[in-house]
Design an enzyme around this catalytic site. Structure first.
Site, PDB file in Angstrom:
ATOM      1  N   ASP A  88       0.827  -1.208   0.000  1.00 14.88           N
ATOM      2  CA  ASP A  88       0.000   0.000   0.000  1.00 14.88           C
ATOM      3  C   ASP A  88       0.867   1.267   0.000  1.00 14.88           C
ATOM      4  O   ASP A  88       1.862   1.337   0.734  1.00 14.88           O
ATOM      5  CB  ASP A  88      -0.881  -0.025   1.258  1.00 14.88           C
ATOM      6  CG  ASP A  88      -1.980   1.012   1.243  1.00 14.88           C
ATOM      7  OD1 ASP A  88      -2.849   0.933   0.356  1.00 14.88           O
ATOM      8  OD2 ASP A  88      -1.967   1.913   2.111  1.00 14.88           O
ATOM      9  N   GLU A  97      14.191 -15.104   1.409  1.00 12.46           N
ATOM     10  CA  GLU A  97      14.486 -16.152   2.392  1.00 12.46           C
ATOM     11  C   GLU A  97      13.593 -17.366   2.147  1.00 12.46           C
ATOM     12  O   GLU A  97      13.805 -18.427   2.716  1.00 12.46           O
ATOM     13  CB  GLU A  97      14.225 -15.642   3.821  1.00 12.46           C
ATOM     14  CG  GLU A  97      15.213 -14.584   4.288  1.00 12.46           C
ATOM     15  CD  GLU A  97      14.745 -13.870   5.571  1.00 12.46           C
ATOM     16  OE1 GLU A  97      13.738 -14.326   6.187  1.00 12.46           O
ATOM     17  OE2 GLU A  97      15.375 -12.864   5.935  1.00 12.46           O
TER      18      GLU A  97
HETATM   19  C1  NOJ Z   1      -4.448   2.915  -0.955  1.00 12.72           C
HETATM   20  C2  NOJ Z   1      -5.594   2.005  -0.684  1.00 12.72           C
HETATM   21  O1  NOJ Z   1      -5.882   1.282  -1.847  1.00 12.72           O
HETATM   22  C3  NOJ Z   1      -6.726   2.894  -0.239  1.00 12.72           C
HETATM   23  O2  NOJ Z   1      -7.936   2.197  -0.161  1.00 12.72           O
HETATM   24  C4  NOJ Z   1      -6.357   3.506   1.079  1.00 12.72           C
HETATM   25  O3  NOJ Z   1      -7.337   4.455   1.454  1.00 12.72           O
HETATM   26  C5  NOJ Z   1      -5.019   4.228   1.009  1.00 12.72           C
HETATM   27  N1  NOJ Z   1      -4.032   3.496   0.268  1.00 12.72           N
HETATM   28  C6  NOJ Z   1      -4.470   4.482   2.394  1.00 12.72           C
HETATM   29  O4  NOJ Z   1      -4.044   3.284   2.977  1.00 12.72           O
END
Ligand code: NOJ
Ligand code: CA
Length: 553
Positions: free
Chosen positions: A217, A268
């Site tokens: 993310d 790993e």
């Molecule tokens: C990207 C994620 O796909 C989204 O849903 C989220 O709100 C933001 N990152 C923050 O984590």
């Protein structure tokens, strides 16, 4: 390279079809209105029948749900509303038994505010090692009542929130902490080695449980320029993002050092764990995240913003292929995910529509053309599945599901709605629980209700309805995925660019794909293996359609 279900193949991700499950909205096993692991385990046969190679599971961790689970309170557990770690193990076993891999979402830029580290940071006070895991600063102005900088949150408003001072009886005069997203999502300080170690351990925790890969993310946000005085950055937008690795908040060069560390951890394991970066960076810098000594893949998001237009598709595809080659990676085709208006709807709206504004009209102005949107969505999917590389599908797109544009304001869950003073609805329209049956409470999502309201027309898109209809989008996806697995999927391919409004892709292994944008096209010789719209005896492919043809030997 033929696609393989061999779970020991280290290169599986290069050609995989990965299906994203947004767990709270997929299937509800216990009837409380929230999707869960029990519901998902029950649907493994459905996923196997679809013909996917992997499931990407969006966050299922304990969370206050300030941002749909992307506010993680414990990275090593399952939210009790979603299930247990034992059920997670059961899910991994069931998927693996069906030849399907599992990718989990790792959220490293920020935790949830309920995370024990953040709670300890609040209690410990300024200057403590507990606060040094996050980004705490004194406020500006005489009494520190102004935020430390002009940085803004992706969800609207200041990116800083002030906390009480634990050493003052009144709680007055506390520090501020940084959150590039909701206030419930405090950003980690990735220059702190403790944070780096912690995430290495988290990767190992899931890899040890059999997880095959990770979706990372906001991978581009981890490294920040925190030198004092903090630089001004009043607006987050592509136009202001620097593309030389020195931007204040995003895509800084130092971030790659972090991911080289992750690669060592992922290596790993045998086979090495895979990863894909969610990085909103300048196009030229996307390949950096995908280098073999880093994450391996980066999402290509061009086609989630491009309209249904031959030139724009052709150019986006070409660029993505070049970037993947440059990185030694494979491309990642994406049309929809949980953050974007579903593509069956996007392609049924005028090309220049302002989607947030359209959502504010509850999807009434302009009215979407569902027939056109669906035809184009089916054609686009078949085009992307005919290209080299891997494809990421989002739950419900296999049903041709449109966006739910008319969620009432008071039912919205996305923090975007509150944080923008009720001027933007946000992303809930793509997150409405799936319809499995044409009737029953919550259309078979579960035996109870649904955490977001489902519209009446969901009945028409139910899995059971489409299952019984040979011409349904569900059956088109099944056929396309089955064929893709059989047809040679080597990297060798070329475009045939001799017809206006047509993208023709010739693949090694003797087959080709023809897509029409707003025009019809006579199909080349050969057997029509599959088409997104009926092809007549005259072998003319209708407008906004894709056909796959086996070349004459
Ligand atoms: C990207 C994620 O796909 C989204 O849903 C989220 O709100 C933001 N990152 C923050 O984590
Ligand atoms: Ca449930």
């Amino acid at each position: 390279m033929p696609r393989t279900r061999d779970l020991t193949d280290p290169d599986w991700w290069r050609t995989a079809v990965v299906y994203q499950v947004y767990p709270r909205s997929f299937a509800d096993g216990n009837g409380d209105g929230i999707g869960d692991l029990a519901g998902l385990i029950d649907r493994v046969p459905y996923l196997a029948g679809l013909g996917i190679d992997a499931v990407w599971l969006s966050p299922f961790y304990p969370s206050a749900l300030a941002d749909g689970g992307y506010d993680v309170d414990d990275y090593r557990d399952v939210d009790p509303r979603i299930g247990t770690l034992e059920q997670f193990d059961e899910l991994v076993a069931a998927l693996h038994a069906a030849g399907i891999r599992i990718v989990v979402d790792i959220v490293p830029n920020h935790s949830g505010s309920g995370h024990r580290w953040f709670q300890a940071a609040l209690a410990a006070g300024p200057g403590s090692p507990e606060r040094a895991r996050y980004i705490f600063r004194d406020g500006l102005g005489e009494d520190g009542s102004q935020p430390p900088s002009d940085w803004v949150s992706h969800f609207g408003g200041s990116a800083w929130t002030r906390v009480p001072d634990p050493s003052s009886a009144s709680g007055q005069g506390g520090q501020w902490y940084l959150h590039l997203f909701a206030p419930e999502q405090p950003d980690f300080d990735w220059s702190n080695p403790e944070v780096r170690e912690e995430f290495h351990d988290i990767l190992r925790f899931w890899a040890d449980r059999g997880v095959d890969g990770f979706r990372v993310d906001v991978a581009h946000a981890l490294a920040k320029d925190l030198s004092e005085p903090l630089a001004s950055y009043p607006r987050i937008h592509r136009d202001v993002l620097k593309d030389d690795g020195t931007d204040v908040l995003f895509d800084r060069d130092e971030v790659h050092d972090i991911f080289r560390g992750w690669r060592d951890v992922m290596n790993e394991y045998d086979p090495p764990r895979s990863a894909v970066a969610e990085a909103w960076a300048a196009p030229a810098r996307l390949p950096l995240y995908a280098r073999p000594d880093e994450l391996g893949q980066t999402f290509e998001f061009d086609l989630v913003v491009e309209p249904w237009d031959r030139a724009r598709f052709r150019e986006s595809i070409e660029n993505a292929l070049v970037r993947a080659r440059e990185a030694g990676a494979s491309s990642t085709w994406v049309l929809s995910n949980h953050d974007i208006v579903r593509h069956a709807t996007r392609f049924g709206l005028p090309a220049d529509v302002d989607l947030p504004a359209w959502l504010m009209t509850h999807g009434t102005d302009p009215v979407e053309d569902r027939r056109t949107g669906l035809a184009r969505a089916r054609a686009a999917t078949m085009l992307l599945l005919a290209l080299p590389g891997s494809a990421y599908l989002y739950q419900g797109e296999e049903l041709g599901l449109p966006e739910v544009g008319d969620i009432p304001f008071d039912a919205l869950e996305d923090p975007i709605w509150e944080r923008n003073g009720h001027t933007e609805k946000g992303r809930d329209g793509a997150r409405v629980p799936l319809p499995w049956t044409p009737d029953g409470p919550s259309f078979g999502f579960g035996s109870g209700g649904s955490h977001l309201p489902q519209p009446e027309w969901f009945a028409d898109y139910a899995v059971a309805v489409e299952d019984a209809d040979p011409s349904s989008t569900l059956n088109l996806y099944r056929a396309a995925l089955g064929l893709r697995a059989q047809l040679a999927t080597g990297d060798g391919f070329r475009f045939v660019d001799d017809r206006d409004g047509v993208i023709e892709v010739v693949r090694d292994g003797g087959w080709r794909s023809v897509t029409t944008f707003g025009t019809t096209a006579a199909l080349p010789d050969g057997d029509v293996l599959l088409s997104s719209a009926p092809v007549g005896a005259d072998r003319v492919l209708p407008a906004d359609a894709t056909a796959w043809i086996r070349d004459r030997a």
